[in-house]
Scaffold this active site. Structure first.
Site, PDB file in Angstrom:
ATOM      1  N   CYS A 143       9.677  84.392  57.485  1.00  0.00           N
ATOM      2  CA  CYS A 143      10.615  83.287  57.254  1.00  0.00           C
ATOM      3  C   CYS A 143      10.699  83.024  55.757  1.00  0.00           C
ATOM      4  CB  CYS A 143      10.119  82.037  57.988  1.00  0.00           C
ATOM      5  SG  CYS A 143      11.197  80.610  57.759  1.00  0.00           S
ATOM      6  N   HIS A 166      14.974  82.245  66.124  1.00  0.00           N
ATOM      7  CA  HIS A 166      14.275  81.825  64.897  1.00  0.00           C
ATOM      8  C   HIS A 166      15.165  80.893  64.067  1.00  0.00           C
ATOM      9  CE1 HIS A 166      11.639  82.757  61.260  1.00  0.00           C
ATOM     10  NE2 HIS A 166      12.678  82.140  60.738  1.00  0.00           N
ATOM     11  N   GLU A 167      16.419  81.305  63.840  1.00  0.00           N
ATOM     12  CA  GLU A 167      17.313  80.510  62.980  1.00  0.00           C
ATOM     13  C   GLU A 167      17.697  79.190  63.640  1.00  0.00           C
ATOM     14  OE1 GLU A 167      17.454  81.303  60.035  1.00  0.00           O
ATOM     15  OE2 GLU A 167      16.829  83.385  60.175  1.00  0.00           O
ATOM     16  N   HIS A 172      15.272  76.386  63.404  1.00  0.00           N
ATOM     17  CA  HIS A 172      15.318  75.624  62.141  1.00  0.00           C
ATOM     18  C   HIS A 172      16.192  74.371  62.277  1.00  0.00           C
ATOM     19  CE1 HIS A 172      13.041  78.018  59.307  1.00  0.00           C
ATOM     20  NE2 HIS A 172      13.712  79.127  59.597  1.00  0.00           N
TER      21      HIS A 172
END
Ligand code: NI
Length: 202
Positions: free
Chosen positions: A101, A143-144, A147
């Site tokens: 990351c 993953h994104e 965020h």
């Protein structure tokens, strides 16, 4: 367009629920996306979420690369912008893979993710788009989009011993020795590890 500073793990902006974008056609959003692309190019990354450059908005930018799609050379434009993305897992199957990351420089970790999902999002013209994804792309999207909900990948790890420095990739090297397929960028870490010969003979 500008390269922006990237928030690192510990900064409060990374733990907030990002705000829904009311108008994806607002020129401010296009400028934000431009900065996100410039920042990704500058760092050499694949994906970034707006909170990582201190904008608490539900916007993600990523680019197709060889690790996401074998046919990447046929793409005229590898960039994808997601506004207000919503992910829905398909099935119960999970896969564990190694992630890095931009907000956690110098580390990598092994994270379980849904193998397949459906994603609905808006583009910058406010068109609603639905796509299916699996494998490496599904992992990147989870993953994104995490965020946008204030979640960093170590927060998804059931086994924190699999969080390690890029300069000491012991568990990653073990996976590779066991025949697990990993992205070239991760294999490079192991190839560059001076201690490799000490721990993994032959
Ligand atoms: Ni990240």
């Amino acid at each position: 367009m500008a390269v922006r500073k990237v928030a690192a793990m510990g900064n409060p902006i990374l733990y907030r629920i990002a705000e829904h974008v009311a108008d994806p056609t607002d020129p401010k959003i296009a400028r934000l996306v431009g900065d996100m692309k410039d920042t990704l190019i500058d760092i050499g990354g694949s994906g970034i979420a707006a909170p990582q450059i201190y904008e608490s908005l539900r916007v993600v930018v990523y680019r197709f690369s060889a690790r996401l799609d074998d046919n990447v050379e046929e793409l005229d434009d590898p960039w994808v912008t997601l506004v207000n993305p919503v992910l829905t897992p398909v099935g119960d199957e999970m896969v564990s893979g190694w992630e890095r990351c931009l907000s956690i420089p110098g580390l990598h970790g092994k994270v379980p993710r849904h193998k397949s999902l459906t994603m609905t999002y808006q583009d910058l013209s406010r068109t609603e788009i639905t796509v299916e994804a699996s494998g490496a792309l599904a992992t990147l999207l989870q993953h994104e989009c995490d965020h946008l909900d204030g979640i960093l990948y170590p927060m998804q790890m059931p086994d924190i011993s699999k969080l390690e420095f890029n300069t000491e990739p012991g568990h990653l090297a073990q996976d590779i020795a066991d025949g697990v397929k990993v992205w070239p960028v991760l294999r490079d870490l192991v190839d560059a590890w001076p201690a490799r010969e000490l721990w993994f003979k032959g």
